[in-house]
Write an enzyme that holds these catalytic residues in place. Structure first.
Site, mmCIF file in Angstrom:
data_model
loop_
_atom_site.group_PDB
_atom_site.id
_atom_site.type_symbol
_atom_site.label_atom_id
_atom_site.label_comp_id
_atom_site.label_asym_id
_atom_site.label_seq_id
_atom_site.Cartn_x
_atom_site.Cartn_y
_atom_site.Cartn_z
ATOM 1 N N ASP A 17 -20.749 1.538 13.383
ATOM 2 C CA ASP A 17 -21.392 1.245 12.103
ATOM 3 C C ASP A 17 -22.158 -0.059 12.286
ATOM 4 O O ASP A 17 -21.706 -0.932 13.047
ATOM 5 C CB ASP A 17 -20.318 1.082 11.023
ATOM 6 C CG ASP A 17 -20.889 1.204 9.613
ATOM 7 O OD1 ASP A 17 -20.475 2.132 8.905
ATOM 8 O OD2 ASP A 17 -21.739 0.369 9.235
ATOM 9 N N ARG A 22 -17.339 -4.191 7.918
ATOM 10 C CA ARG A 22 -16.634 -2.902 7.856
ATOM 11 C C ARG A 22 -15.912 -2.632 9.176
ATOM 12 O O ARG A 22 -14.743 -2.255 9.183
ATOM 13 C CB ARG A 22 -17.635 -1.788 7.536
ATOM 14 C CG ARG A 22 -16.955 -0.496 7.164
ATOM 15 C CD ARG A 22 -17.923 0.521 6.632
ATOM 16 N NE ARG A 22 -18.601 0.076 5.419
ATOM 17 C CZ ARG A 22 -19.684 0.669 4.915
ATOM 18 N NH1 ARG A 22 -20.210 1.697 5.519
ATOM 19 N NH2 ARG A 22 -20.233 0.212 3.802
ATOM 20 N N ASN A 71 -24.635 8.123 4.727
ATOM 21 C CA ASN A 71 -24.752 8.371 3.297
ATOM 22 C C ASN A 71 -25.942 9.290 2.980
ATOM 23 O O ASN A 71 -27.012 9.094 3.539
ATOM 24 C CB ASN A 71 -25.029 7.006 2.652
ATOM 25 C CG ASN A 71 -24.188 6.801 1.453
ATOM 26 O OD1 ASN A 71 -23.350 7.651 1.135
ATOM 27 N ND2 ASN A 71 -24.403 5.684 0.775
ATOM 28 N N THR A 72 -25.739 10.258 2.095
ATOM 29 C CA THR A 72 -26.893 11.054 1.628
ATOM 30 C C THR A 72 -26.869 11.068 0.094
ATOM 31 O O THR A 72 -26.580 12.090 -0.522
ATOM 32 C CB THR A 72 -26.827 12.505 2.154
ATOM 33 O OG1 THR A 72 -25.536 13.063 1.843
ATOM 34 C CG2 THR A 72 -27.055 12.571 3.641
ATOM 35 N N ALA A 203 -19.378 25.675 -1.668
ATOM 36 C CA ALA A 203 -17.935 25.453 -1.888
ATOM 37 C C ALA A 203 -17.740 24.394 -2.970
ATOM 38 O O ALA A 203 -16.941 24.572 -3.896
ATOM 39 C CB ALA A 203 -17.266 25.026 -0.588
ATOM 40 N N CYS A 256 -18.861 13.797 -4.377
ATOM 41 C CA CYS A 256 -19.453 15.055 -3.894
ATOM 42 C C CYS A 256 -19.950 16.006 -4.970
ATOM 43 O O CYS A 256 -21.081 16.485 -4.896
ATOM 44 C CB CYS A 256 -18.436 15.804 -3.045
ATOM 45 S SG CYS A 256 -18.084 14.962 -1.512
HETATM 46 C C1 UDX Z 1 -14.129 17.430 -3.088
HETATM 47 C C2 UDX Z 1 -13.774 18.777 -2.438
HETATM 48 O O1 UDX Z 1 -12.492 19.198 -2.910
HETATM 49 C C3 UDX Z 1 -13.758 18.638 -0.930
HETATM 50 O O2 UDX Z 1 -13.509 19.909 -0.326
HETATM 51 C C4 UDX Z 1 -15.107 18.129 -0.471
HETATM 52 O O3 UDX Z 1 -15.108 17.931 0.916
HETATM 53 C C5 UDX Z 1 -15.451 16.818 -1.187
HETATM 54 O O4 UDX Z 1 -15.367 16.982 -2.589
HETATM 55 P P1 UDX Z 1 -12.827 15.155 -3.605
HETATM 56 O O5 UDX Z 1 -14.071 14.758 -4.341
HETATM 57 O O6 UDX Z 1 -12.221 14.180 -2.657
HETATM 58 O O7 UDX Z 1 -13.096 16.500 -2.759
HETATM 59 O O8 UDX Z 1 -11.696 15.492 -4.681
HETATM 60 P P2 UDX Z 1 -11.173 16.789 -5.454
HETATM 61 O O9 UDX Z 1 -9.714 16.887 -5.229
HETATM 62 O O10 UDX Z 1 -11.966 17.992 -5.147
HETATM 63 O O11 UDX Z 1 -11.373 16.365 -6.979
HETATM 64 C C6 UDX Z 1 -12.657 16.174 -7.558
HETATM 65 C C7 UDX Z 1 -12.531 15.862 -9.027
HETATM 66 O O12 UDX Z 1 -12.098 16.994 -9.760
HETATM 67 C C8 UDX Z 1 -11.532 14.753 -9.345
HETATM 68 O O13 UDX Z 1 -12.077 13.903 -10.333
HETATM 69 C C9 UDX Z 1 -10.331 15.518 -9.869
HETATM 70 O O14 UDX Z 1 -9.536 14.740 -10.724
HETATM 71 C C10 UDX Z 1 -11.001 16.656 -10.594
HETATM 72 N N1 UDX Z 1 -10.152 17.846 -10.755
HETATM 73 C C11 UDX Z 1 -9.670 18.502 -9.654
HETATM 74 C C12 UDX Z 1 -9.840 18.317 -12.027
HETATM 75 O O15 UDX Z 1 -10.263 17.739 -13.029
HETATM 76 N N2 UDX Z 1 -9.057 19.424 -12.147
HETATM 77 C C13 UDX Z 1 -8.581 20.117 -11.070
HETATM 78 O O16 UDX Z 1 -7.885 21.135 -11.265
HETATM 79 C C14 UDX Z 1 -8.891 19.624 -9.788
#
Ligand code: UDX
Length: 464
Positions: A17, A22, A71-72, A203, A256
């Site tokens: 990096d 960092r 970062n994107t 996904a 994401c």
């Molecule tokens: C997500 C995807 O799950 C992962 O596969 C991808 O690589 C990156 O984005 P992440 O953002 O780390 O991962 O968290 P995730 O567990 O998916 O939760 C995302 C948001 O949805 C959180 O704010 C969580 O609280 C919320 N959530 C999740 C709900 O409100 N209800 C649910 O049932 C599940």
């Protein structure tokens, strides 16, 4: 990369990096991010076959495989502002790789990128290659924060996309061999480049859509007296639907979901598919609606004003077990309450005061109508206090909003909290984590997302 180093002791992994602080942190006892289990993995392999360095060019030059995880973010200006991905960092990484390489390399897209980015990267690399052969692979990452290490140890699938040429197939095999050290072969999927890139966006869009679907149902549950947990359980029992990822909440956050859906929307628009774009846009619109609905419920319940009332915010991270606040629903909820002149006392076990103040004073980019909203004024910032204890946050408060599902919030001494609060005392549970019946027995007025409303809340209808 730490997990690859752990599972493949014969492979040397260098994480590079340009940021000196960092890399210094990665080489110290205090890693720069909080992720359960990561410390142990890093400590086991660091200095053996896992290295952290700022000497980017040297390590890229020596590598056989280069993973690019820059970062994107969503573009905030120019063409596609508010929706398209900003590929500036990717482009400069590709130019640097082309510049410093002296041997053939496999370049792996790890960052989530728009479909057909690999083609652009391939062009940059081959036009600057000086006779070196570059193979581009797309290897999107599906781990979720808070469970990253477990997700990497036992991934549902590993996806590798590449060119359907002998060179492409050879590169796919080389990367497959790395993962095959611990992932069963049948869980390693290989596809063409575009399928791999699109699968990642798809996904995340499908996952976010599940949450917006259950959140949309939660509004209807509150209006009718149905219970969203019962509905989600009954719906999820259908094996075609499945039980996971159906928890109604104050809204989804994280780096994401919103970014990737906006990207998907932009790609649909650019490909002349406005109906498809509109369909996915609704997932974000429902998410925004859910956050607004929560704020309206809080304000309406407290006699239509929270002006100068202390409100405790328990949890600021976008989910439990992470200190990450990117796109956390807490930002919009807090801004909504501050807009009604509330005084906020915020507690999150992993988020620093600095981070919270930064998040709340940052301009919000309006994705649908690209224009910049005003940052918060200094007086608004004074309305926010950050404390290191849930009891301190709730002392003398009129209401408590639970915005992250941290386990410790389930076991708080709510009798003690109630005794130290103003009356009537409200709990607005944005994550359905507390035992609402127990809290009602103590004397609280409780709002839980998508659950039958207290008589009080029915009498104070929110404009939702
Ligand atoms: C997500 C995807 O799950 C992962 O596969 C991808 O690589 C990156 O984005 P992440 O953002 O780390 O991962 O968290 P995730 O567990 O998916 O939760 C995302 C948001 O949805 C959180 O704010 C969580 O609280 C919320 N959530 C999740 C709900 O409100 N209800 C649910 O049932 C599940």
């Amino acid at each position: 990369m730490a997990v690859i180093a752990l599972k493949c002791p014969d492979i040397e992994v260098a994480v590079v990096d340009i940021s000196v602080p960092r890399i210094t942190a990665w080489n110290s006892d205090q890693l720069p991010i909080y992720e359960p289990g990561l410390d142990e993995v890093v400590k086991q392999r660091r200095g053996k076959n896992l290295f952290f360095s700022t000497d980017v060019e040297k390590h890229v030059c020596e590598a056989d495989i280069v993973f690019v995880s820059v970062n994107t973010p969503t573009k905030t200006r120019g063409l596609g502002a508010g929706k398209a991905a900003d590929l500036t960092y990717w482009e400069s990484a590709a130019r640097m790789i082309a510049d410093v390489s002296k041997s053939d390399k496999i370049v792996v897209e790890k960052s989530t990128v728009p479909v057909k980015t690999a083609e652009a990267i391939e062009k940059i690399l081959t036009h600057n290659s000086k006779g070196i052969n570059f193979q581009i692979l797309s290897n999107p990452e599906f781990l979720a924060e808070g469970t990253a290490i477990q997700d990497l140890f036992n991934p549902d699938r590993v996806l590798i996309g590449g060119r359907e040429t002998p060179g492409g197939e050879k590169a796919i095999k080389a990367l497959k061999d790395v993962y095959a050290n611990w992932v069963p072969e049948e869980n390693i999927i290989t596809t063409n480049l575009w399928s791999a890139e699109l699968s990642k966006l798809a996904a995340n869009a499908f996952l976010a859509q599940r949450i917006s679907s259950v959140n949309a149902m939660s509004a209807l549950c509150e209006a009718t007296g149905a219970n969203v947990s019962q509905v989600a359980y009954a719906v999820g029992k259908d094996t075609r639907i499945g039980p996971k990822f159906l928890n109604a909440s104050v809204g989804f956050g994280g780096s994401c979901f919103q970014k990737d859906i906006l990207n998907l929307v932009y790609i649909c628009e650019c490909n002349g598919l406005p109906e498809v774009a509109e369909y996915w846009k609704q997932v974000i619109k429902i998410n925004d609606y859910q956050k607004t609905r929560f704020v309206n419920r809080v304000v309406a319940s407290m006699f239509n004003t929270v002006s100068n009332k202390k409100i405790a915010i328990l949890g600021f991270a976008f989910k439990k077990d992470t200190g990450d606040t990117r796109e956390t629903p807490a930002i919009d909820v807090c801004k909504g309450l501050l807009g009604d002149k509330a005084l906020l006392s915020i507690y999150d076990p992993q988020v620093t005061e600095d981070q919270i103040q930064r998040d709340l004073s940052m301009k919000k980019f309006d994705w649908d109508h690209p224009l910049h909203l005003q940052p918060m004024s200094p007086t608004t910032v004074k309305q926010v206090g950050v404390v290191w204890d849930a009891y301190e946050a709730t002392k003398d408060a009129h209401g408590v909003c639970i915005l992250t599902e941290w386990d410790e919030f389930k076991n708080l001494d709510f009798q003690k909290i109630y005794d130290n609060m103003q009356k009537p005392a409200f709990v607005f549970d944005g994550r359905n984590v507390v035992d609402s019946e127990k809290l009602r027995e103590i004397g609280f007025i409780v709002y839980s997302i998508g659950k039958p409303l207290d008589a009080w809340l029915k009498d104070m209808p929110a404009l939702v």
